[in-house]
Scaffold this active site. Structure first.
Site, short mmCIF file in Angstrom:
data_model
loop_
_atom_site.label_atom_id
_atom_site.label_comp_id
_atom_site.label_asym_id
_atom_site.label_seq_id
_atom_site.Cartn_x
_atom_site.Cartn_y
_atom_site.Cartn_z
N GLU A 45 13.50 15.19 102.65
CA GLU A 45 13.28 13.93 103.39
C GLU A 45 14.24 12.84 102.95
OE1 GLU A 45 10.35 13.62 99.91
OE2 GLU A 45 11.15 15.19 101.23
N HIS A 51 5.78 22.96 97.68
CA HIS A 51 4.43 22.50 98.03
C HIS A 51 3.46 23.68 98.11
CE1 HIS A 51 6.54 18.80 99.56
NE2 HIS A 51 5.54 18.27 98.92
N ASP A 77 4.57 14.64 101.85
CA ASP A 77 5.36 13.56 101.24
C ASP A 77 6.46 13.01 102.15
OD1 ASP A 77 7.02 15.73 101.23
OD2 ASP A 77 7.44 15.71 99.08
N GLU A 93 -2.28 15.45 100.76
CA GLU A 93 -1.70 16.24 99.67
C GLU A 93 -2.58 16.09 98.42
OE1 GLU A 93 2.47 16.17 97.19
OE2 GLU A 93 2.61 16.06 99.38
#
Length: 256
Positions: free
Chosen positions: A121, A142, A151, A241
């Protein structure tokens, strides 16, 4: 002393150099080699991007990695995913780092020197992405840790490559090679590794020659939609998350 002098050596995992025209190169590293991302860099990069965005002498910013990867290794050191206070810190830093990248109100280029297996990202929030032929994209850690990818990758990949492709990329841990990434609009140019930074600087110097307000406000104009997406979704995604991290912690405690 310039403002740059006050922070250029302040970040142990980012090597900062700036050209006379204001092109700032930021090379992520661990002890001069490939970056090993951990809880300390997670915290450090919040302030790194804040300092960069607060310096009016930065005209263009280039992000790159060191060694043979942009970012492909992570260590749990410095992270506390499994307590409320620990995850609160992760959530606050996770939201802030994305907004701090968007608050860098000058054009940004990412020069991907190799695989991007985490925190892609960061690159997707920049304006121009160059990659070597060896570059691959994946969201790897993840699901390996058993947690939700909340995220920012969950927001930006469907935005960049399309909703169905983006969800598939996340859910299947798809490995996306540089050529496919270029075809799908993730990468602008594929450049041999030995010419990557030279090409990034060539583009950057061309942009730096524009009037300062023109280049700065063009970045602002081009990122309004991304700002809305991140502002609306980052906190929620990181909270999801955190719930999944609590479940992992409970499972680990039951097994222990």
């Amino acid at each position: 002393m310039s403002r740059f002098d006050t922070y250029k050596n302040a970040f142990p995992n980012a090597r900062l150099t700036r050209s006379p025209s204001g092109v700032l190169e930021v090379a992520f590293h661990t002890e001069g080699g490939k970056l090993i991302f951990n809880g300390h860099t997670h915290e450090q990069f919040v302030d790194l991007f804040h300092q960069i965005g607060s310096d009016p002498d930065n005209r263009v910013v280039i992000l790159t990695g060191s060694g043979d990867a942009f970012m492909d290794a992570i260590s749990p050191e410095g992270f506390d995913f499994f307590s409320p206070r620990g995850y609160d810190k992760i959530l606050r830093e996770g939201k802030k780092v994305l907004m701090n990248i968007l608050d860098i109100e000058v054009p940004m280029i990412t020069a991907l020197n190799g695989p991007v297996l985490l925190h892609s990202e960061y690159a997707l929030l920049t304006d121009i992405i160059l990659a070597t032929p060896e570059t691959v994209f994946q969201d790897k850690p993840h699901f390996e840790f058993g947690i939700v990818p909340g995220d920012g990758v969950n927001l930006l990949w469907p935005e960049v490559i399309g909703s169905i492709r983006g969800r598939y990329f996340i859910l299947t841990r798809q490995v996306l090679d540089a050529a496919t990434a270029k075809d799908w609009g993730v990468v602008n140019e594929i450049v041999p590794a030995d010419k990557l930074l030279a090409r990034a600087h060539e583009i950057a110097e061309g942009i730096a020659a524009l009037p300062p307000l023109t280049s700065s406000y063009t970045r602002v104009a081009l990122t309004q939609k991304l700002r809305r997406i991140i502002d609306e979704g980052a906190g929620y995604g990181l909270a999801l998350e955190g719930i999944s991290a609590a479940e992992v912690a409970r499972s680990m405690a039951a097994q222990g």
